[in-house]
Design an enzyme around this catalytic site. Sequence first.
Site, PDB file in Angstrom:
ATOM      1  N   PRO A  80       0.823  -1.210   0.000  1.00  0.00           N
ATOM      2  CA  PRO A  80       0.000   0.000   0.000  1.00  0.00           C
ATOM      3  C   PRO A  80       0.861   1.265   0.000  1.00  0.00           C
ATOM      4  CG  PRO A  80      -0.331  -1.287   2.029  1.00  0.00           C
ATOM      5  CD  PRO A  80       0.602  -2.057   1.164  1.00  0.00           C
ATOM      6  N   GLU A 124       1.886  -7.121   8.062  1.00  0.00           N
ATOM      7  CA  GLU A 124       2.296  -5.708   8.027  1.00  0.00           C
ATOM      8  C   GLU A 124       3.438  -5.500   7.042  1.00  0.00           C
ATOM      9  OE1 GLU A 124      -0.716  -5.132   9.866  1.00  0.00           O
ATOM     10  OE2 GLU A 124       0.522  -3.357   9.541  1.00  0.00           O
ATOM     11  N   ARG A 138      -1.361  -8.702 -21.028  1.00  0.00           N
ATOM     12  CA  ARG A 138      -2.180  -8.421 -22.200  1.00  0.00           C
ATOM     13  C   ARG A 138      -1.449  -7.499 -23.193  1.00  0.00           C
ATOM     14  NH1 ARG A 138      -4.745  -3.607 -22.305  1.00  0.00           N
ATOM     15  NH2 ARG A 138      -6.473  -4.356 -23.586  1.00  0.00           N
ATOM     16  N   ASP A 189      -6.787   1.244 -25.771  1.00  0.00           N
ATOM     17  CA  ASP A 189      -7.201   1.128 -24.365  1.00  0.00           C
ATOM     18  C   ASP A 189      -7.569   2.474 -23.767  1.00  0.00           C
ATOM     19  OD1 ASP A 189      -6.758  -1.511 -24.167  1.00  0.00           O
ATOM     20  OD2 ASP A 189      -4.817  -1.354 -23.202  1.00  0.00           O
TER      21      ASP A 189
END
Length: 245
Positions: free
Chosen positions: A91, A118, A160, A175
């Site tokens: 994160p 963590e 992809r 895209d």
Amino acid sequence: MRIDVITIFPEYLDPLRAALLGKAVDKGLLEFGVHDLRNWTHDVHRAVDDSPYGGGPGMVMKPEVWGPALDEVCAPRPGLAGPPTLVVPTPAGHRFDQRMAEELAESPWLVFACGRYEGIDERVVEDAADRMPVREVSIGDYVLVGGEVAVLTMVEAVGRLLPGVLGNPASAQEDSFSDGLLEGPSYTRPEVWQDRAVPEVLRSGNHAAIRRWRRDQSLIRTFRRRPDLLAALDADALDKHDRKL
Ligand SMILES: Oc1ccccc1-c1ccno1
């Protein structure tokens, strides 16, 4: 491209062998290796984590387990020049986006380290960075239980883009985000559904008008939903759009 993933839940990565990416593996465009981190534990409990120095909630993943795992998985491989790029979902990472997907798709070899709890002891990433490129990456501003879902997301976004993986290479060019804007609305048959007709211009056969309409819809949608992307656009990106009109 070769992709290795180190995780304590190898089964979480089973979807990588299905559908589009599974076909890419069958075609020899992609090579996967999934490794159970517990194979590098040393104790009867196969412990991969311990309490954090300085106290606090949660557990931190042990350097004495991750170190040997990365040494072995990232060791030189025949046919692969140079060390891999180590990608660590967290994160606290740099934000993953289409540009980063395109950058990672240029790498011949990626190793993903799935942290849980963590996170992983900081010295693991520091030590690895002495021997290979390391990218700490977040897929969004929220907290997951572990890095496996982030890896699935990144591997699909990167995979992809590899030549031969998508049936129609133009798809990747068209895209959302490929030129800095969101893709506008799409339609298919029937012409009228629930009393809602397909926009006339898309049935006109006037390709210049269709391109212009799609560009305008793309700009409107981006302005309404992601004005931050407009702010990031540079003149070249807009020119790239205009050259397609
Ligand atoms: O929340 C996380 C926990 C572990 C590993 C990665 C993440 C994460 C959250 C957002 N992007 O990655």
